[in-house]
Design an enzyme around this catalytic site. Structure first.
Site, PDB file in Angstrom:
ATOM      1  N   CYS A   2     -36.347  33.599  63.805  1.00 38.61           N
ATOM      2  CA  CYS A   2     -37.015  34.657  63.062  1.00 38.61           C
ATOM      3  C   CYS A   2     -36.001  35.402  62.210  1.00 38.61           C
ATOM      4  O   CYS A   2     -34.844  35.014  62.106  1.00 38.61           O
ATOM      5  CB  CYS A   2     -37.690  35.636  64.025  1.00 38.61           C
ATOM      6  SG  CYS A   2     -38.846  34.874  65.190  1.00 38.61           S
ATOM      7  N   ARG A  54     -41.660  36.218  61.716  1.00 38.66           N
ATOM      8  CA  ARG A  54     -41.767  35.248  62.792  1.00 38.66           C
ATOM      9  C   ARG A  54     -41.911  33.813  62.289  1.00 38.66           C
ATOM     10  O   ARG A  54     -42.761  33.519  61.457  1.00 38.66           O
ATOM     11  CB  ARG A  54     -42.960  35.593  63.693  1.00 38.66           C
ATOM     12  CG  ARG A  54     -43.026  34.711  64.937  1.00 38.66           C
ATOM     13  CD  ARG A  54     -44.239  35.001  65.781  1.00 38.66           C
ATOM     14  NE  ARG A  54     -44.179  34.238  67.034  1.00 38.66           N
ATOM     15  CZ  ARG A  54     -45.217  34.015  67.831  1.00 38.66           C
ATOM     16  NH1 ARG A  54     -46.406  34.503  67.521  1.00 38.66           N
ATOM     17  NH2 ARG A  54     -45.062  33.319  68.936  1.00 38.66           N
ATOM     18  N   LEU A  55     -41.045  32.954  62.825  1.00 34.59           N
ATOM     19  CA  LEU A  55     -41.235  31.514  62.760  1.00 34.59           C
ATOM     20  C   LEU A  55     -41.621  31.098  64.166  1.00 34.59           C
ATOM     21  O   LEU A  55     -40.788  31.042  65.067  1.00 34.59           O
ATOM     22  CB  LEU A  55     -39.953  30.803  62.318  1.00 34.59           C
ATOM     23  CG  LEU A  55     -39.987  29.271  62.310  1.00 34.59           C
ATOM     24  CD1 LEU A  55     -41.028  28.756  61.329  1.00 34.59           C
ATOM     25  CD2 LEU A  55     -38.613  28.694  61.982  1.00 34.59           C
ATOM     26  N   GLU A  82     -33.463  31.791  70.004  1.00 36.75           N
ATOM     27  CA  GLU A  82     -34.122  31.161  71.147  1.00 36.75           C
ATOM     28  C   GLU A  82     -33.264  31.338  72.392  1.00 36.75           C
ATOM     29  O   GLU A  82     -32.028  31.228  72.325  1.00 36.75           O
ATOM     30  CB  GLU A  82     -34.324  29.654  70.908  1.00 36.75           C
ATOM     31  CG  GLU A  82     -35.119  29.298  69.670  1.00 36.75           C
ATOM     32  CD  GLU A  82     -36.588  29.684  69.737  1.00 36.75           C
ATOM     33  OE1 GLU A  82     -37.051  30.053  70.846  1.00 36.75           O
ATOM     34  OE2 GLU A  82     -37.255  29.624  68.694  1.00 36.75           O
ATOM     35  N   ASP A 105     -40.070  33.499  75.308  1.00 40.43           N
ATOM     36  CA  ASP A 105     -38.750  33.854  75.819  1.00 40.43           C
ATOM     37  C   ASP A 105     -38.422  35.318  75.541  1.00 40.43           C
ATOM     38  O   ASP A 105     -37.684  35.954  76.296  1.00 40.43           O
ATOM     39  CB  ASP A 105     -37.680  32.934  75.226  1.00 40.43           C
ATOM     40  CG  ASP A 105     -37.683  32.890  73.704  1.00 40.43           C
ATOM     41  OD1 ASP A 105     -38.633  33.411  73.091  1.00 40.43           O
ATOM     42  OD2 ASP A 105     -36.742  32.305  73.122  1.00 40.43           O
ATOM     43  N   SER A 377     -28.523  19.541  65.800  1.00 41.55           N
ATOM     44  CA  SER A 377     -27.399  18.999  65.038  1.00 41.55           C
ATOM     45  C   SER A 377     -26.186  18.840  65.950  1.00 41.55           C
ATOM     46  O   SER A 377     -26.186  19.293  67.096  1.00 41.55           O
ATOM     47  CB  SER A 377     -27.042  19.928  63.867  1.00 41.55           C
ATOM     48  OG  SER A 377     -26.400  21.104  64.348  1.00 41.55           O
TER      49      SER A 377
END
Length: 649
Positions: A2, A54-55, A82, A105, A377
């Site tokens: 986010c 927010r994503l 996260e 979370d 990644s």
């Protein structure tokens, strides 16, 4: 993933409606970081407002909405990032009688703060994050950042208003914000092509240091307390050295495998489509191999291909993908498409940033976002296990240089620079033909780079020269001295081998300042959440507990990663010279970007702006355009600043 923002107005003069309007306007400036929702929370009695974009990745329902207030009502949080171990923390809280409304979370750590306090909860959190926490009982605003510095957080006082945000563009929207440049930070930028924490491009605005939190009060306008560490790189190294890994090399590989499975098991949690970047190199290939091992269906993997063979790893990545059985996608980028990305860079990087690999990073992020919302990644593997060339040859060069007096090294450096790189290329190719061998990999530009290092007095000086781009004996480029990255001046926390000193410097400065900044901004520009498993602090502790010869063997780094990867894919797929994730920027500045570069660095323009030494800039630009030297790194940093300045000032 986010974006967060907000402010403290210590005048307590704003209504709830005005607080909300301002925080929502700030949040809207970084809608790319969170396209799914934009909300705010306000407390007019204390002049505080928190904004959030927010994503949605975990708990897509309204119970995951932020800013979020704890059940007791004392804490309100805006979180970016996260928390990978939130399920374990939730279970412990439930055992203590805490119930939850949703499955996010954010709610878990919020109740952790309410139950256990700030520091204890932070120490338990495993993840990438930056957050703002309002403590209503103490009337304080707390900012915190993850251990590795994956998630950004800017903050500072503008008069009687305290501002913070994930993105500088959010701060620019507040009417009290001043756009005065911090010239000492700008000087450091021209040296390194990034601005190390805690500085930012603007006066009085700072980056929160990784692994710290800081507390601010609406009753103490202008007060800037020192950040309080809840974790430090130095302490991690000290503990690791006091508790060295006692197993065999093979047992170290097994422990690496065990850790990777644990870490990836947490980082693959997502309520939205997830995939991985796959360059075909060791780090990303190993991450994908373990992901596929843990996943019942093919993992989505993404690679960029380039027409220039010296920059293209797409075929190698495809071999790895086929062998592992991933659902692989490759996008071949045309020069036109890559060049069209250049003018958009200031929109993605809200302060000057001059690592040219930002362009392929943005391109692969845009490509992956068409299929997934979260991507993993291999970032961090090089800094942990010795993957860069400098981790091996720089200490080796330092040991050899010490055998010769300084005057002789200076003399040799001057002789080597009398010939242009192009002339050296001709001589080197000719020597190779006379010897009946192919031309060696050493080229004219590398000869000049070596010449610039010969009179360095010690290893730290060598490191600074290798990692800076504007070393000049004719005076400062900028009419202000750089502030000097404090971390690079700090003493080493333990007795370290020379190779380990380079690893230490890279992890504490280059990785958060350059590598993680590049990836975060590139991914977030396209609303893509990037995760870096090797940034888990448990990997750091493990890597530093290993003897050096477990990491670097016979002049080759990342030994345990290579050994583990060889159990998944054939060695010939990855045992090859390391390629940077770059673009032919040197050729572009001489070719399709020539007119753009000459315009941004025009003498009349630089004189009018009054910041840079015009003669130095013009000398370097002319030498590069003529092919006498390769100044692409330093010129790219200048061009990115000029383009940023055009956009934001």
């Amino acid at each position: 993933m986010c974006g967060i923002c907000g402010f403290l107005d210590t005048r307590h003069s704003l209504t709830k409606e005005v607080l909300a309007s301002l925080s929502l306007k700030m949040a809207a400036a970084m809608a790319h970081r969170g396209p799914d929702a934009g909300t705010s929370w306000e407390d007019p009695d204390n002049g505080v407002a928190l904004g959030h974009r927010r994503l949605a990745v975990i708990d897509l329902t309204p119970t995951g909405r932020q800013p979020m207030t704890s059940r007791c009502g004392n804490y309100t949080i805006a979180l970016n990032g996260e928390i990978y171990n939130y399920r374990e923390i939730r279970k412990d809280l439930e055992n203590e009688g805490i119930s939850f409304r949703g499955t996010s979370d954010t709610e878990v750590i919020l109740e952790g703060f309410a139950r256990w306090g700030l520091k204890k909860t932070l120490e338990r959190m495993v993840g990438m994050f930056a957050f703002a926490l309002w403590n209503d009982r103490d009337r304080s605003l707390i900012l915190a950042r993850d251990r590795g510095g994956e998630k950004p957080l800017y903050y500072g006082w503008m008069g009687s208003t305290f501002l913070f945000g994930s993105d500088l563009r959010a701060l620019l929207e507040h009417p009290d914000f001043s756009r005065d440049l911090d010239l000492s930070a700008l000087g450091e930028y021209f040296l390194r092509n990034y601005i190390p924490a805690p500085a930012s491009i603007y006066k009085n605005i700072y980056k929160l240091l990784p692994g710290t939190f800081c507390t601010f009060s609406p009753d103490k306008p202008g007060e800037m307390p020192s950040p309080v560490p809840y974790w430090t790189l130095e302490e991690t190294l000290r503990i690791a050295r006091e508790n060295p890994f006692s197993g065999s090399p093979e047992e170290a590989v097994a422990e690496l495998h065990r850790l990777l499975r644990i870490v990836l098991g947490g980082q693959m949690l997502s309520d939205v489509p997830l995939g991985a970047f796959l360059s075909g190199g060791i780090d990303s290939s190993l991450v994908v191999a373990i992901m596929q091992e843990l996943h019942s269906s093919p993992v989505r993997t993404f690679t960029m291909g380039f027409e220039e063979a010296s920059f293209d790893e797409a075929s190698e990545a495809s071999k790895v993908a086929r062998h592992l059985g991933t659902h692989h996608s490759t996008h071949y980028v045309s020069p036109k498409e890559a060049l069209e990305m250049v003018p958009r860079i200031p929109e993605f990087y809200s302060e000057p940033f001059g690592d040219s690999s930002q362009i392929p990073s943005c391109l692969v992020a845009a490509f992956a976002r068409k299929s997934v919302t979260v991507v993993l990644s291999g970032d961090g593997g090089d800094e942990l296990f010795g993957g860069y060339n400098r981790h091996v040859w720089l200490p080796r060069l330092n040991r050899r240089l010490r055998a010769y007096p300084l005057w002789s090294r200076r003399l040799l450096g001057g002789i080597l620079r009398t010939l242009s790189p192009a002339t050296w290329d001709i001589l080197i190719r000719g020597a190779g033909k006379l010897a009946g061998k192919s031309a060696p990999r050493l080229g004219g530009y590398k000869v000049h780079k070596l010449a610039s290092l010969l009179d360095a007095p010690d290893l730290d000086a060598l490191y600074r020269r290798v990692t800076t781009f504007w070393n000049t004996s004719s005076g400062p480029l900028l009419f202000s001295e750089p502030f000097e990255d404090a971390f690079l001046q700090s003493p080493y926390p333990a007795k370290l081998e020379e190779e380990e000193k380079i690893l230490y410097r890279d992890y504490g400065s280059y990785l958060p300042g350059d590598g993680l900044t590049k990836v975060d901004r590139a991914c977030m520009a396209f609303s893509l959440e990037g995760r870096a498993p090797f940034l888990d602090h448990r990997f750091l502790a493990f890597a530093w507990s290993l003897p050096l010869h477990y990491k670097i063997r016979q002049g080759v780094g990342k030994w345990p990663l290579r050994e583990l990867l060889a159990s998944y894919v054939p060695r010939e797929y990855f045992e090859r010279p390391k390629m940077g994730f770059g673009i032919p920027v040197s050729l572009w500045i001489r070719g399709p970007l020539r007119e753009w570069a000459q315009d941004l660095l025009a003498p009349s323009r630089l004189e009018r702006e009054g910041l840079l030494d015009v003669s130095q800039v013009q000398r370097r630009l002319k030498d590069h355009l003529a092919g006498r030297y390769d100044y692409s790194d330093s010129l790219w940093g200048l061009l990115m600043f000029q383009q940023w300045r055009e956009r934001y000032l």
